[in-house]
Design a protein around this motif. Sequence first.
Motif, PDB file in Angstrom:
ATOM      1  N   VAL A 428       0.846  -1.194   0.000  1.00  0.00           N
ATOM      2  CA  VAL A 428       0.000   0.000   0.000  1.00  0.00           C
ATOM      3  C   VAL A 428       0.882   1.245   0.000  1.00  0.00           C
ATOM      4  O   VAL A 428       1.794   1.384   0.819  1.00  0.00           O
ATOM      5  CB  VAL A 428      -0.928   0.003   1.223  1.00  0.00           C
ATOM      6  CG1 VAL A 428      -1.735   1.289   1.288  1.00  0.00           C
ATOM      7  CG2 VAL A 428      -1.856  -1.215   1.182  1.00  0.00           C
ATOM      8  N   ASP A 429       0.635   2.160  -0.913  1.00  0.00           N
ATOM      9  CA  ASP A 429       1.424   3.381  -1.069  1.00  0.00           C
ATOM     10  C   ASP A 429       0.699   4.547  -0.397  1.00  0.00           C
ATOM     11  O   ASP A 429      -0.243   5.119  -0.951  1.00  0.00           O
ATOM     12  CB  ASP A 429       1.637   3.674  -2.554  1.00  0.00           C
ATOM     13  CG  ASP A 429       2.666   4.771  -2.796  1.00  0.00           C
ATOM     14  OD1 ASP A 429       2.746   5.690  -1.965  1.00  0.00           O
ATOM     15  OD2 ASP A 429       3.373   4.699  -3.821  1.00  0.00           O
ATOM     16  N   ASP A 430       1.143   4.905   0.812  1.00  0.00           N
ATOM     17  CA  ASP A 430       0.483   5.957   1.575  1.00  0.00           C
ATOM     18  C   ASP A 430       0.514   7.298   0.848  1.00  0.00           C
ATOM     19  O   ASP A 430      -0.469   8.051   0.849  1.00  0.00           O
ATOM     20  CB  ASP A 430       1.159   6.127   2.940  1.00  0.00           C
ATOM     21  CG  ASP A 430       1.033   4.896   3.812  1.00  0.00           C
ATOM     22  OD1 ASP A 430       0.853   3.799   3.265  1.00  0.00           O
ATOM     23  OD2 ASP A 430       1.116   5.027   5.046  1.00  0.00           O
ATOM     24  N   LYS A 431       1.654   7.611   0.227  1.00  0.00           N
ATOM     25  CA  LYS A 431       1.806   8.914  -0.411  1.00  0.00           C
ATOM     26  C   LYS A 431       0.806   9.111  -1.545  1.00  0.00           C
ATOM     27  O   LYS A 431       0.157  10.162  -1.647  1.00  0.00           O
ATOM     28  CB  LYS A 431       3.236   9.068  -0.935  1.00  0.00           C
ATOM     29  CG  LYS A 431       3.528  10.438  -1.517  1.00  0.00           C
ATOM     30  CD  LYS A 431       4.988  10.560  -1.941  1.00  0.00           C
ATOM     31  CE  LYS A 431       5.272  11.941  -2.513  1.00  0.00           C
ATOM     32  NZ  LYS A 431       6.691  12.068  -2.931  1.00  0.00           N
ATOM     33  N   VAL A 432       0.666   8.094  -2.395  1.00  0.00           N
ATOM     34  CA  VAL A 432      -0.275   8.205  -3.510  1.00  0.00           C
ATOM     35  C   VAL A 432      -1.710   8.281  -2.988  1.00  0.00           C
ATOM     36  O   VAL A 432      -2.534   9.041  -3.514  1.00  0.00           O
ATOM     37  CB  VAL A 432      -0.112   7.024  -4.489  1.00  0.00           C
ATOM     38  CG1 VAL A 432      -1.190   7.057  -5.563  1.00  0.00           C
ATOM     39  CG2 VAL A 432       1.272   7.066  -5.130  1.00  0.00           C
ATOM     40  N   LEU A 433      -2.021   7.509  -1.943  1.00  0.00           N
ATOM     41  CA  LEU A 433      -3.366   7.557  -1.368  1.00  0.00           C
ATOM     42  C   LEU A 433      -3.693   8.961  -0.883  1.00  0.00           C
ATOM     43  O   LEU A 433      -4.818   9.459  -1.073  1.00  0.00           O
ATOM     44  CB  LEU A 433      -3.488   6.549  -0.227  1.00  0.00           C
ATOM     45  CG  LEU A 433      -3.656   5.087  -0.639  1.00  0.00           C
ATOM     46  CD1 LEU A 433      -3.554   4.169   0.567  1.00  0.00           C
ATOM     47  CD2 LEU A 433      -4.997   4.869  -1.344  1.00  0.00           C
ATOM     48  N   LYS A 434      -2.722   9.618  -0.249  1.00  0.00           N
ATOM     49  CA  LYS A 434      -2.971  10.981   0.224  1.00  0.00           C
ATOM     50  C   LYS A 434      -3.108  11.949  -0.944  1.00  0.00           C
ATOM     51  O   LYS A 434      -3.846  12.933  -0.856  1.00  0.00           O
ATOM     52  CB  LYS A 434      -1.855  11.399   1.180  1.00  0.00           C
ATOM     53  CG  LYS A 434      -1.916  10.648   2.504  1.00  0.00           C
ATOM     54  CD  LYS A 434      -0.831  11.070   3.473  1.00  0.00           C
ATOM     55  CE  LYS A 434      -0.957  10.289   4.781  1.00  0.00           C
ATOM     56  NZ  LYS A 434       0.087  10.662   5.756  1.00  0.00           N
ATOM     57  N   GLN A 435      -2.400  11.661  -2.049  1.00  0.00           N
ATOM     58  CA  GLN A 435      -2.558  12.499  -3.235  1.00  0.00           C
ATOM     59  C   GLN A 435      -3.944  12.340  -3.857  1.00  0.00           C
ATOM     60  O   GLN A 435      -4.442  13.240  -4.533  1.00  0.00           O
ATOM     61  CB  GLN A 435      -1.478  12.157  -4.271  1.00  0.00           C
ATOM     62  CG  GLN A 435      -0.084  12.621  -3.871  1.00  0.00           C
ATOM     63  CD  GLN A 435       0.977  12.165  -4.848  1.00  0.00           C
ATOM     64  OE1 GLN A 435       0.729  11.276  -5.669  1.00  0.00           O
ATOM     65  NE2 GLN A 435       2.153  12.749  -4.770  1.00  0.00           N
ATOM     66  N   THR A 436      -4.571  11.200  -3.633  1.00  0.00           N
ATOM     67  CA  THR A 436      -5.918  10.993  -4.155  1.00  0.00           C
ATOM     68  C   THR A 436      -6.995  11.578  -3.243  1.00  0.00           C
ATOM     69  O   THR A 436      -8.175  11.496  -3.550  1.00  0.00           O
ATOM     70  CB  THR A 436      -6.216   9.494  -4.353  1.00  0.00           C
ATOM     71  OG1 THR A 436      -6.251   8.856  -3.072  1.00  0.00           O
ATOM     72  CG2 THR A 436      -5.175   8.832  -5.226  1.00  0.00           C
ATOM     73  N   GLY A 437      -6.577  12.135  -2.091  1.00  0.00           N
ATOM     74  CA  GLY A 437      -7.537  12.766  -1.195  1.00  0.00           C
ATOM     75  C   GLY A 437      -7.720  12.071   0.131  1.00  0.00           C
ATOM     76  O   GLY A 437      -8.480  12.544   0.969  1.00  0.00           O
ATOM     77  N   ALA A 438      -7.033  10.936   0.373  1.00  0.00           N
ATOM     78  CA  ALA A 438      -7.145  10.246   1.659  1.00  0.00           C
ATOM     79  C   ALA A 438      -6.536  11.105   2.755  1.00  0.00           C
ATOM     80  O   ALA A 438      -5.532  11.792   2.540  1.00  0.00           O
ATOM     81  CB  ALA A 438      -6.445   8.895   1.596  1.00  0.00           C
ATOM     82  N   ARG A 439      -7.133  11.049   3.926  1.00  0.00           N
ATOM     83  CA  ARG A 439      -6.644  11.855   5.043  1.00  0.00           C
ATOM     84  C   ARG A 439      -5.635  11.105   5.887  1.00  0.00           C
ATOM     85  O   ARG A 439      -4.902  11.708   6.671  1.00  0.00           O
ATOM     86  CB  ARG A 439      -7.813  12.284   5.924  1.00  0.00           C
ATOM     87  CG  ARG A 439      -8.871  13.054   5.162  1.00  0.00           C
ATOM     88  CD  ARG A 439      -9.951  13.550   6.083  1.00  0.00           C
ATOM     89  NE  ARG A 439     -11.002  14.245   5.341  1.00  0.00           N
ATOM     90  CZ  ARG A 439     -11.970  14.937   5.915  1.00  0.00           C
ATOM     91  NH1 ARG A 439     -12.014  15.031   7.220  1.00  0.00           N
ATOM     92  NH2 ARG A 439     -12.890  15.531   5.181  1.00  0.00           N
ATOM     93  N   GLY A 440      -5.593   9.823   5.786  1.00  0.00           N
ATOM     94  CA  GLY A 440      -4.649   9.034   6.562  1.00  0.00           C
ATOM     95  C   GLY A 440      -4.801   7.567   6.254  1.00  0.00           C
ATOM     96  O   GLY A 440      -5.802   7.134   5.673  1.00  0.00           O
ATOM     97  N   VAL A 441      -3.778   6.789   6.628  1.00  0.00           N
ATOM     98  CA  VAL A 441      -3.764   5.349   6.390  1.00  0.00           C
ATOM     99  C   VAL A 441      -3.406   4.647   7.695  1.00  0.00           C
ATOM    100  O   VAL A 441      -2.463   5.045   8.381  1.00  0.00           O
ATOM    101  CB  VAL A 441      -2.744   4.959   5.299  1.00  0.00           C
ATOM    102  CG1 VAL A 441      -2.761   3.458   5.060  1.00  0.00           C
ATOM    103  CG2 VAL A 441      -3.041   5.709   4.012  1.00  0.00           C
ATOM    104  N   MET A 442      -4.157   3.608   8.051  1.00  0.00           N
ATOM    105  CA  MET A 442      -3.894   2.834   9.258  1.00  0.00           C
ATOM    106  C   MET A 442      -3.705   1.373   8.878  1.00  0.00           C
ATOM    107  O   MET A 442      -4.592   0.766   8.286  1.00  0.00           O
ATOM    108  CB  MET A 442      -5.063   2.973  10.245  1.00  0.00           C
ATOM    109  CG  MET A 442      -5.314   4.386  10.725  1.00  0.00           C
ATOM    110  SD  MET A 442      -6.890   4.544  11.604  1.00  0.00           S
ATOM    111  CE  MET A 442      -6.665   3.343  12.914  1.00  0.00           C
TER     112      MET A 442
END
Length: 646
Positions: A428-442
């Motif tokens: 799972v790529d946290d950085k790309v997820l945040k670029q898509t609008g995610a606020r955080g990853v757990m």
Amino acid sequence: MFAFLQKIGKSLMFPIATLPAAALLLRLGSGDLLGAVPNEAIQYIASIMAASGNAILGNLPIIFAIGIAMGFAHDNSGGAALAGAIAQLVLVAVLGAVNADLNMGVFGGIISGITAGLLYNKFYNVKFPEWLSFFGGRRFVPIITSVVITLLGAILAVIWGPVQDGIDAVGNWIIGAGALGYSAYGFLNRLLIPVGLHHVINTVVWFDFGEFTNAAGEVVKGDINRFLNGDTTAGYFQAGFFPIMMFGLPGACLAMYFAAKKEKRAAVGGMFVSIALTAFLTGVTEPIEFTFMFLSPVLYGVHAVLTGVSLAVAHVIGFRDGFGFSAGLMDWLLNFGLADKPLMLLPLGLAFGAVYFVIFYVVIKKLDLKTPGREDDEEETEGASAVTSDLDVRAYHTIEALGGQQNIKQIDYCTTRLRLTVGDASQVDDKVLKQTGARGVMRISKTNVQVIIGTSVEFLAEAMKERLKKGNPAPANVALQQVASTPEQSVEATIASSDFEMPITGELLPLSEVPDEAFSSGMMGPGFGINPQDGTVYAPFDGQVVMIFPTKHAIGLKADTGVEILIHVGLDTVKLNGEGFETLVTDGQIIQRGDALIKVDLASIKTLVPSLVTPVIFTNLTGQEVKLEKSGYQRAGSSNIISINK
């Protein structure tokens, strides 16, 4: 087993909460404080206070039995507490009948409390034939508890002797190991905080290690009890925490402040001053530790090592001290007369404060750790990082950031987050997820991941499911196109304290005490929590219903002033699929303060979810802080409970 141990650790907080009162009464009534005043009336009062403190410390096993039984009971019932007390009384009697030398101490209380709590959960609603119905339900719990603990006591009477000898041997070895033993305890104490198991090891050290006969001829056990009763060999398991709590962690706060970006220091400075002062005065350090615990595990490891070093150094230089609550200024002043070399805390504390500052500052800078005030700009502003509002494009990139279609095993969601089962969480790529609008990853485990999205999660999840059915082909416009804002972009909004009312009757909690990282860390926005005592949720302001989640466990509201909130009833309640919930309003309905919104059968859902604590999140505040103006129990409709500050 891990979850079971966590439950024990949480339940231990009930009896441990009695210690400050006991320590305060015992110390104030001691011969070197009020007891030394040459006045009969004051000495009379002092003797009463000392006796009161000793009454608590001298009965810790039964206090632990009662508290743990309540903690294990699904509804914290007094019936479970009664069963815990009966279990402890029966256990002591059985052990004494077999071998008068056996003394399980606090361990006996823990075993009695666990037994009573588990039996309560199993038999609290048992039903018997009509002629036996009087003994059914909760009345049956003390009966079955006494039978079970009698059998358990008979077994323990045979096997506890060697176990007791083993515990004493370990305790004597640790005490005999001197600096090494104290250092190992300090290291483990901090290391276990993230998983909540530090209370388990603390219980052994504080309430069982060592024995001392006090002035009244009573045998007391445990480092805290022995210290407060005048044992000059006790206190080394506590003294080393004072330099860390009062100086070290405030030094870490100073380092994080100076390591923050200059333009952000003003925003984080107030928080650091507040939590550092709390640690210095009271010894409560969790607000500081949770600031970097999950953001920077490297720093937390350094903190655990330094805590162990502090306990070792305190022993080597002869600094001995104790506490009844925690290692803060208040306990240091209160126990000044009992401590050895109490003034050594000042140079020792200043040294550790400097060490913490230097190590934290260097490590944060060298490793570019994202402590408060150092977050990347693209991680902080959704408007600059979110992809185009085309939901199909966003779903495509979210799937790819999760490791692709082959890595996604199951997609689920609740009010604000994607709940995913994946083949390998490391993909799972946290950085790309945040670029898509995610606020955080757990990352919950190696195969379970949660992505904090916001209240639009339902639409994103459904779009992802549709894409997965088709193999997730690349859309025509595949590029990550930044936009100025998203549907959930924060706006300038506020509401007067007098215009916002308590939405549910219950205990008001700071957001940091909500037992869910996505809420407590502020990923979803500022707010507070409520431990509800009533099942009706009311409108806290005049406005409109903007969202009712399909499973009825959460509702979104917008005030006439523009403030938007999310009321999420309980944690993980999405899995109930609406059972126990009744909505009293509809999407788009205009509401006024005090209107009933949702009814919840708290009794029926309590045992089915991790917690009933209800987060109230402000989802569209920009650079504003929600501050609690009241605490503790508040009735629904109470006003002036919060303020919104810039």
